[in-house]
Design a protein around this motif. Structure first.
Motif, mmCIF file in Angstrom:
data_model
loop_
_atom_site.group_PDB
_atom_site.id
_atom_site.type_symbol
_atom_site.label_atom_id
_atom_site.label_comp_id
_atom_site.label_asym_id
_atom_site.label_seq_id
_atom_site.Cartn_x
_atom_site.Cartn_y
_atom_site.Cartn_z
ATOM 1 N N ALA A 164 0.829 -1.214 0.000
ATOM 2 C CA ALA A 164 0.000 0.000 0.000
ATOM 3 C C ALA A 164 0.861 1.262 0.000
ATOM 4 O O ALA A 164 0.595 2.238 -0.718
ATOM 5 N N VAL A 165 1.926 1.242 0.846
ATOM 6 C CA VAL A 165 2.833 2.401 0.894
ATOM 7 C C VAL A 165 3.525 2.598 -0.448
ATOM 8 O O VAL A 165 3.636 3.723 -0.964
ATOM 9 N N TYR A 166 4.014 1.475 -1.004
ATOM 10 C CA TYR A 166 4.687 1.557 -2.312
ATOM 11 C C TYR A 166 3.741 2.104 -3.386
ATOM 12 O O TYR A 166 4.106 2.968 -4.191
ATOM 13 N N THR A 167 2.525 1.599 -3.391
ATOM 14 C CA THR A 167 1.534 2.054 -4.373
ATOM 15 C C THR A 167 1.232 3.541 -4.189
ATOM 16 O O THR A 167 1.119 4.299 -5.165
ATOM 17 N N THR A 168 1.116 3.952 -2.927
ATOM 18 C CA THR A 168 0.837 5.374 -2.649
ATOM 19 C C THR A 168 1.969 6.266 -3.157
ATOM 20 O O THR A 168 1.741 7.308 -3.781
ATOM 21 N N ILE A 169 3.205 5.836 -2.858
ATOM 22 C CA ILE A 169 4.363 6.637 -3.309
ATOM 23 C C ILE A 169 4.426 6.679 -4.825
ATOM 24 O O ILE A 169 4.651 7.731 -5.436
ATOM 25 N N TYR A 186 3.485 9.532 -9.946
ATOM 26 C CA TYR A 186 2.790 9.547 -11.236
ATOM 27 C C TYR A 186 1.883 10.773 -11.361
ATOM 28 O O TYR A 186 1.851 11.442 -12.397
ATOM 29 N N ILE A 187 1.148 11.043 -10.271
ATOM 30 C CA ILE A 187 0.249 12.220 -10.281
ATOM 31 C C ILE A 187 1.063 13.498 -10.428
ATOM 32 O O ILE A 187 0.689 14.416 -11.173
ATOM 33 N N GLU A 188 2.217 13.558 -9.744
ATOM 34 C CA GLU A 188 3.056 14.758 -9.833
ATOM 35 C C GLU A 188 3.602 14.935 -11.243
ATOM 36 O O GLU A 188 3.586 16.037 -11.793
ATOM 37 N N ARG A 189 4.080 13.819 -11.824
ATOM 38 C CA ARG A 189 4.581 13.899 -13.200
ATOM 39 C C ARG A 189 3.469 14.271 -14.169
ATOM 40 O O ARG A 189 3.657 15.054 -15.096
ATOM 41 N N ASN A 190 2.310 13.678 -13.940
ATOM 42 C CA ASN A 190 1.171 13.976 -14.798
ATOM 43 C C ASN A 190 0.781 15.452 -14.704
ATOM 44 O O ASN A 190 0.451 16.095 -15.708
ATOM 45 N N ALA A 191 0.832 15.989 -13.464
ATOM 46 C CA ALA A 191 0.502 17.406 -13.273
ATOM 47 C C ALA A 191 1.514 18.307 -13.990
ATOM 48 O O ALA A 191 1.154 19.299 -14.637
ATOM 49 N N LYS A 192 2.812 17.929 -13.892
ATOM 50 C CA LYS A 192 3.844 18.714 -14.580
ATOM 51 C C LYS A 192 3.677 18.645 -16.096
ATOM 52 O O LYS A 192 3.810 19.647 -16.789
ATOM 53 N N GLN A 193 3.385 17.445 -16.590
ATOM 54 C CA GLN A 193 3.173 17.301 -18.031
ATOM 55 C C GLN A 193 1.967 18.109 -18.503
ATOM 56 O O GLN A 193 1.994 18.730 -19.560
ATOM 57 N N LEU A 194 0.911 18.089 -17.690
ATOM 58 C CA LEU A 194 -0.272 18.874 -18.029
ATOM 59 C C LEU A 194 0.050 20.362 -18.048
ATOM 60 O O LEU A 194 -0.383 21.102 -18.943
ATOM 61 N N GLU A 195 0.838 20.792 -17.055
ATOM 62 C CA GLU A 195 1.243 22.199 -17.006
ATOM 63 C C GLU A 195 2.086 22.567 -18.223
ATOM 64 O O GLU A 195 1.922 23.641 -18.812
ATOM 65 N N GLN A 196 2.991 21.644 -18.611
ATOM 66 C CA GLN A 196 3.813 21.883 -19.791
ATOM 67 C C GLN A 196 2.962 21.949 -21.054
ATOM 68 O O GLN A 196 3.206 22.774 -21.943
ATOM 69 N N LEU A 197 1.971 21.056 -21.125
ATOM 70 C CA LEU A 197 1.079 21.080 -22.289
ATOM 71 C C LEU A 197 0.319 22.393 -22.379
ATOM 72 O O LEU A 197 0.177 22.971 -23.463
ATOM 73 N N VAL A 198 -0.166 22.875 -21.237
ATOM 74 C CA VAL A 198 -0.883 24.160 -21.221
ATOM 75 C C VAL A 198 0.046 25.292 -21.643
ATOM 76 O O VAL A 198 -0.329 26.177 -22.430
ATOM 77 N N GLN A 199 1.284 25.253 -21.118
ATOM 78 C CA GLN A 199 2.258 26.283 -21.473
ATOM 79 C C GLN A 199 2.609 26.236 -22.958
ATOM 80 O O GLN A 199 2.691 27.276 -23.631
ATOM 81 N N MET A 200 2.810 25.004 -23.479
ATOM 82 C CA MET A 200 3.121 24.854 -24.897
ATOM 83 C C MET A 200 1.963 25.305 -25.774
ATOM 84 O O MET A 200 2.165 25.919 -26.837
#
Length: 259
Positions: A50-55, A60-74
């Protein structure tokens, strides 16, 4: 009656059977302590997973958020670049139109300039007549000293090979340049007809012959209408000829007579 205070050990039995009629069944006895250990290990494994999955999901959520931010910026940058491209395309179109208008204006100016340097002007500042070929004026056949004097007097005689015209003007009139140009040659010699030659820079060359004294200098720049000779009592006749690319042309084909 006595009470048995001894604790009984609890064991669990696991029976393994088979569907085959000939098969025997087996019994496995598991102690409570061992079962507790297995349960604890399983619990720890579940907690770790459970801990491993949470981490992992957090990353993944953080990377996804950054990618989304990059997409919006692009996307925003792409929209900005598209707007700049459209703006530049408009400026290029405007510059091309301006350049086209300037080229047209330059062509018009060149045409006007070339037209200006064609010797179409009248070579005299005032009224003048074109002298026809001399006719025989002695009707009675009488000869006099005046005839002898006229034969010995220097005259401006038309040169047919030049298609030259002889203009006769009144005293006070000026012989003038018929177009802008450069004075190519000036000649004044006693006992000879003086002349001024003007190169108009476009293949046209004009020659002005007169018995007076030239009032321009060789090499000087002149404009249309500049005086070349002053007509006096003894130099009323002026010869005028035009060359185009070294070929003589009839001045009457170019002269614009107004009035």
């Amino acid at each position: 009656m006595s009470t048995d205070l001894r604790k009984r050990k609890i064991t669990y039995t696991i029976i393994l059977t088979s569907d085959s009629p000939a098969a025997n069944y087996r019994r496995m006895h598991i102690k409570t302590g061992a079962l507790a250990v297995v349960a604890f290990v399983a619990f720890v494994a579940v907690i770790c997973y459970a801990v491993y999955t949470t981490i992992t999901m957090g990353g993944y959520i953080e990377r996804n958020a950054k990618q989304l931010e990059q997409l919006v910026q692009m996307k925003a940058e792409n929209e900005t670049l598209t707007a700049e491209k459209e703006s530049l395309a408009g400026k290029v179109s405007s510059l091309e139109e301006t350049l086209s208008r300037k080229e047209e204006q330059e062509h018009e100016l060149v045409a006007v300039h070339e037209e200006t340097y064609i010797p179409k002007g009248f070579p005299m500042s005032g009224a003048a007549q074109i002298k026809e070929e001399d006719a025989v004026a002695d009707e009675g056949g009488e000869e006099s000293d005046e005839d002898d004097e006229e034969e010995n007097t220097l005259k401006v005689e038309a040169k047919e090979e030049w298609k030259e015209l002889i203009f006769v003007a009144a005293e006070g009139t000026k012989v003038v340049a018929t177009a802008p140009g450069t004075v190519k040659e000036v000649r004044e010699a006693e006992g000879e007809v003086s002349y001024v030659i003007i190169d108009h820079g476009n293949g046209y060359v004009t020659t002005y012959r007169n018995l007076g004294s030239p009032i321009v200098e060789e090499g000087s720049q002149v404009v249309k209408g500049v005086a070349l000779f002053l007509v006096g009592e003894d130099n009323t006749e002026t010869g005028y000829s035009i060359r185009k690319d070294e070929n003589y042309v009839d001045p009457l084909e170019l002269i614009e007579i107004k009035g």
